[in-house]
Scaffold this motif. Sequence first.
Motif, PDB file in Angstrom:
ATOM      1  N   TRP A 104       1.016  -1.248   0.067  1.00 57.50           N
ATOM      2  CA  TRP A 104      -0.045  -0.204   0.059  1.00 57.50           C
ATOM      3  C   TRP A 104       0.828   1.201   0.139  1.00 57.50           C
ATOM      4  O   TRP A 104       0.577   2.166  -0.651  1.00 57.50           O
ATOM      5  N   ALA A 105       1.910   1.237   0.927  1.00 58.22           N
ATOM      6  CA  ALA A 105       3.007   2.370   0.883  1.00 58.22           C
ATOM      7  C   ALA A 105       3.585   2.612  -0.364  1.00 58.22           C
ATOM      8  O   ALA A 105       3.484   3.674  -0.896  1.00 58.22           O
ATOM      9  N   ILE A 106       4.148   1.726  -0.867  1.00 54.42           N
ATOM     10  CA  ILE A 106       4.637   1.866  -2.130  1.00 54.42           C
ATOM     11  C   ILE A 106       3.926   2.420  -3.420  1.00 54.42           C
ATOM     12  O   ILE A 106       4.252   3.240  -4.258  1.00 54.42           O
ATOM     13  N   SER A 107       2.555   1.663  -3.418  1.00 54.50           N
ATOM     14  CA  SER A 107       1.710   2.034  -4.680  1.00 54.50           C
ATOM     15  C   SER A 107       1.267   3.540  -4.492  1.00 54.50           C
ATOM     16  O   SER A 107       1.208   4.375  -5.168  1.00 54.50           O
ATOM     17  N   ARG A 108       0.999   3.983  -3.146  1.00 48.81           N
ATOM     18  CA  ARG A 108       0.608   5.374  -2.950  1.00 48.81           C
ATOM     19  C   ARG A 108       1.640   6.353  -3.001  1.00 48.81           C
ATOM     20  O   ARG A 108       1.543   7.391  -3.824  1.00 48.81           O
ATOM     21  N   ALA A 109       2.910   5.938  -3.029  1.00 49.45           N
ATOM     22  CA  ALA A 109       4.115   6.780  -3.382  1.00 49.45           C
ATOM     23  C   ALA A 109       4.132   6.744  -4.702  1.00 49.45           C
ATOM     24  O   ALA A 109       4.433   7.987  -5.351  1.00 49.45           O
ATOM     25  N   GLN A 110       3.920   5.821  -5.562  1.00 48.85           N
ATOM     26  CA  GLN A 110       4.126   5.834  -6.763  1.00 48.85           C
ATOM     27  C   GLN A 110       2.866   6.522  -7.271  1.00 48.85           C
ATOM     28  O   GLN A 110       3.116   7.550  -8.330  1.00 48.85           O
ATOM     29  N   SER A 111       1.531   6.505  -7.079  1.00 49.85           N
ATOM     30  CA  SER A 111       0.673   7.202  -7.169  1.00 49.85           C
ATOM     31  C   SER A 111       0.696   8.667  -7.157  1.00 49.85           C
ATOM     32  O   SER A 111       0.474   9.710  -8.108  1.00 49.85           O
ATOM     33  N   ALA A 112       1.455   9.175  -5.989  1.00 55.41           N
ATOM     34  CA  ALA A 112       1.658  10.735  -5.591  1.00 55.41           C
ATOM     35  C   ALA A 112       2.477  11.026  -6.665  1.00 55.41           C
ATOM     36  O   ALA A 112       2.563  12.392  -7.006  1.00 55.41           O
ATOM     37  N   ALA A 113       3.682  10.311  -6.966  1.00 57.85           N
ATOM     38  CA  ALA A 113       4.678  10.951  -8.047  1.00 57.85           C
ATOM     39  C   ALA A 113       3.963  10.875  -9.376  1.00 57.85           C
ATOM     40  O   ALA A 113       4.286  11.953 -10.184  1.00 57.85           O
ATOM     41  N   LEU A 114       3.051  10.046  -9.776  1.00 57.61           N
ATOM     42  CA  LEU A 114       2.429  10.323 -11.020  1.00 57.61           C
ATOM     43  C   LEU A 114       1.498  11.538 -11.065  1.00 57.61           C
ATOM     44  O   LEU A 114       1.365  12.305 -11.926  1.00 57.61           O
ATOM     45  N   LEU A 115       0.702  11.969  -9.963  1.00 54.53           N
ATOM     46  CA  LEU A 115      -0.118  12.900 -10.037  1.00 54.53           C
ATOM     47  C   LEU A 115       0.855  14.073  -9.765  1.00 54.53           C
ATOM     48  O   LEU A 115       0.248  15.317 -10.581  1.00 54.53           O
ATOM     49  N   LEU A 116       1.973  14.281  -9.177  1.00 54.39           N
ATOM     50  CA  LEU A 116       2.662  15.538  -9.249  1.00 54.39           C
ATOM     51  C   LEU A 116       3.273  15.495 -10.487  1.00 54.39           C
ATOM     52  O   LEU A 116       3.249  16.788 -10.902  1.00 54.39           O
TER      53      LEU A 116
ATOM     54  N   ASP B 189      18.742   1.402  -2.227  1.00 55.41           N
ATOM     55  CA  ASP B 189      19.625   2.638  -2.810  1.00 55.41           C
ATOM     56  C   ASP B 189      18.985   3.406  -3.849  1.00 55.41           C
ATOM     57  O   ASP B 189      19.137   4.742  -3.917  1.00 55.41           O
ATOM     58  N   GLU B 190      18.316   2.554  -4.648  1.00 55.82           N
ATOM     59  CA  GLU B 190      17.635   3.396  -5.939  1.00 55.82           C
ATOM     60  C   GLU B 190      16.586   4.270  -5.431  1.00 55.82           C
ATOM     61  O   GLU B 190      16.778   5.553  -6.127  1.00 55.82           O
ATOM     62  N   ILE B 191      15.948   4.001  -4.530  1.00 53.97           N
ATOM     63  CA  ILE B 191      14.764   4.573  -4.115  1.00 53.97           C
ATOM     64  C   ILE B 191      15.354   6.207  -3.427  1.00 53.97           C
ATOM     65  O   ILE B 191      14.946   7.092  -3.529  1.00 53.97           O
TER      66      ILE B 191
ATOM     67  N   ILE C  20      11.730  18.087 -14.534  1.00 51.52           N
ATOM     68  CA  ILE C  20      10.962  17.629 -13.601  1.00 51.52           C
ATOM     69  C   ILE C  20      10.468  16.425 -13.937  1.00 51.52           C
ATOM     70  O   ILE C  20      10.644  15.281 -12.981  1.00 51.52           O
ATOM     71  N   HIS C  21      10.050  16.274 -14.968  1.00 52.97           N
ATOM     72  CA  HIS C  21       9.578  14.860 -15.515  1.00 52.97           C
ATOM     73  C   HIS C  21      10.632  13.773 -15.664  1.00 52.97           C
ATOM     74  O   HIS C  21      10.390  12.637 -15.100  1.00 52.97           O
ATOM     75  N   GLU C  22      11.842  14.366 -16.124  1.00 57.02           N
ATOM     76  CA  GLU C  22      13.056  13.133 -16.327  1.00 57.02           C
ATOM     77  C   GLU C  22      13.540  13.054 -14.723  1.00 57.02           C
ATOM     78  O   GLU C  22      14.033  11.790 -14.694  1.00 57.02           O
ATOM     79  N   THR C  23      13.273  13.791 -13.770  1.00 54.81           N
ATOM     80  CA  THR C  23      13.555  13.635 -12.451  1.00 54.81           C
ATOM     81  C   THR C  23      12.684  12.398 -11.839  1.00 54.81           C
ATOM     82  O   THR C  23      13.034  11.606 -11.109  1.00 54.81           O
TER      83      THR C  23
ATOM     84  N   LEU D 295      12.279   7.810 -10.138  1.00 54.73           N
ATOM     85  CA  LEU D 295      11.421   7.426  -9.350  1.00 54.73           C
ATOM     86  C   LEU D 295      10.159   6.435  -9.557  1.00 54.73           C
ATOM     87  O   LEU D 295      10.010   5.692  -8.705  1.00 54.73           O
ATOM     88  N   ILE D 296       9.200   7.060 -10.290  1.00 57.61           N
ATOM     89  CA  ILE D 296       8.094   6.181 -10.652  1.00 57.61           C
ATOM     90  C   ILE D 296       8.405   4.849 -11.201  1.00 57.61           C
ATOM     91  O   ILE D 296       7.731   3.971 -10.737  1.00 57.61           O
ATOM     92  N   GLU D 297       9.491   4.669 -11.985  1.00 54.73           N
ATOM     93  CA  GLU D 297       9.953   3.525 -12.443  1.00 54.73           C
ATOM     94  C   GLU D 297      10.214   2.445 -11.153  1.00 54.73           C
ATOM     95  O   GLU D 297       9.836   1.172 -11.308  1.00 54.73           O
ATOM     96  N   GLY D 298      10.999   3.062 -10.526  1.00 56.45           N
ATOM     97  CA  GLY D 298      11.596   2.380  -9.263  1.00 56.45           C
ATOM     98  C   GLY D 298      10.421   1.834  -8.333  1.00 56.45           C
ATOM     99  O   GLY D 298      10.516   0.526  -7.779  1.00 56.45           O
ATOM    100  N   LEU D 299       9.594   2.733  -8.156  1.00 55.15           N
ATOM    101  CA  LEU D 299       8.452   2.291  -7.167  1.00 55.15           C
ATOM    102  C   LEU D 299       7.567   1.408  -7.874  1.00 55.15           C
ATOM    103  O   LEU D 299       6.941   0.574  -7.132  1.00 55.15           O
ATOM    104  N   GLY D 300       7.453   1.433  -9.351  1.00 55.89           N
ATOM    105  CA  GLY D 300       6.807   0.329 -10.065  1.00 55.89           C
ATOM    106  C   GLY D 300       7.321  -1.058  -9.712  1.00 55.89           C
ATOM    107  O   GLY D 300       6.666  -1.968  -9.617  1.00 55.89           O
ATOM    108  N   ARG D 301       8.600  -1.198 -10.030  1.00 59.14           N
ATOM    109  CA  ARG D 301       9.302  -2.260  -9.732  1.00 59.14           C
ATOM    110  C   ARG D 301       9.219  -2.785  -8.527  1.00 59.14           C
ATOM    111  O   ARG D 301       9.073  -4.071  -8.059  1.00 59.14           O
ATOM    112  N   ALA D 302       9.293  -1.850  -7.425  1.00 58.72           N
ATOM    113  CA  ALA D 302       9.095  -2.188  -5.815  1.00 58.72           C
ATOM    114  C   ALA D 302       7.721  -2.890  -5.592  1.00 58.72           C
ATOM    115  O   ALA D 302       7.544  -3.714  -4.869  1.00 58.72           O
ATOM    116  N   GLY D 303       6.718  -2.127  -6.506  1.00 60.87           N
ATOM    117  CA  GLY D 303       5.461  -2.690  -6.099  1.00 60.87           C
ATOM    118  C   GLY D 303       5.308  -4.081  -6.558  1.00 60.87           C
ATOM    119  O   GLY D 303       4.603  -4.898  -6.037  1.00 60.87           O
TER     120      GLY D 303
END
Length: 455
Positions: free
Chosen positions: A48-60, A107-109, A137-140, A144-152
């Motif tokens: 849940w925490a990983i998916s919420r972080a990824q969702s927050a990054a996508l919304l940003l 480390d990646e996250i 900002i998108h490139e940065t 993060l979004i990709e790493g959070l997706g792999r983590a999820g």
Amino acid sequence: MTRRRDLVAYAVAGVAIVAFAILLAFALLRLAETEAEMRRNEGDNMLWAISRAQSAALLLDSAVSRQTSLPQTDAEVERRYNVVLSRLTLLSEGPQLRYMGELGLADEIEAAARETRALEPRILGLSFGDAETAIAIHETLAPLIEGLGRAGNQSMVRQWEATGARVDRQRAAIGQVIISIVAIIVLGIFLSLTLLRAMAERQRVGQFLSRERETAELYRGFVALVSHQFRTPLAVIDSAMQRVLRSGKAMPRSEIDRRASQVRAEIAGLTNLLDATLDVVRLEAGQVTATPAQCAINELVERVKARQLAQTPGRAIRVSIADNVPPSVTTDPVLAEQILTNLLSNAVKYSPKTEPVSVSVTAENRQIRFAVEDRGIGVPHDEQAKLFSRFFRASTAQGVPGTGVGLSTSHQLAQLLGGALEFVSHAGIGSIFTLRLPDDWAGPTVQPARARAFA
């Protein structure tokens, strides 16, 4: 051998109880472990925490794109950015950080989080049409979004594997608990059977000891009977014969006849005593049976009276038969006559010669009642419960010849005829013994072997 069997039984029961306790404790422990494991939801929380972080990054990222292409306030981008920072902070602390380390993405996250935090000046200074800053900002945010997706994804796979392992452990634990419960039930049945067997054995031993005590009491009573009742007649016989032998031809014929009559009387007494004792033995062995037949009541009572008068001529015996008494009754005439003979003989024996003895016959409640009444020595109240016991004689009967088996025999014979023998007695006043017989044959009755008195 019995003691060894008892020790073995105790040892087996002790082992069963210990095994019972161990199995019960094991089953409770496994149930507690299973319940605790079912409450563990660490994988669910992290996913849940990983998916919420990824969702927050996508919304940003989406808010930044809209900010550069559409005129709107900066509040939306700043709020989305703060949400992303809070999610990243949650993943980079305590158990969450260790979990990400177990996934190999810590480390990646962390690097992506540092870069995201460094975007704060750009995000806060973002304005309409600033496409270059939006691209940066998108490139940065993309790594993060990709790493959070792999983590999820890895967290989901890990959760599935953990869930499968947990289900396997729970299934194994439940199987162990079921086996333990079955074993507990088996041990419980075993302990119950052992306890029931022990109780049955104790009851059997108690009954055996009770029979042994009864046998011992019977033996003591018989020895006392022999020593008192047999010795006196034998002594009289021996004395008479010695006198005859010593006198020889000098003894007059009349004296010889008197002593011969005395010997015969003593022998007759011994014969009656042996017959009474054998009656008790036959009754105890179940060798006496009743043969029902039509018995004329008047003839039965007259036979008993005549027999008693032949032994004690001159005694007053009154007979009365009520008008409602039927002419006959279905019973065993021989056994009924033996009972009434015993009762009438006792009444005559234990009452003064000047006092009459009465025999009355009445009919009531489909029963014929034969009551023998005397005005004799009676039976003390505290001894009446033992009156029908074998070889028992009341304290008031001391000095009067007797065996103590007549009433016991009569009591058992009355039951054999389907009736009962009852009495009421007062010491120094007299007694009334009543034989109750059914007016129609109903077979033997079973009653406790104790005296039954009625007022």
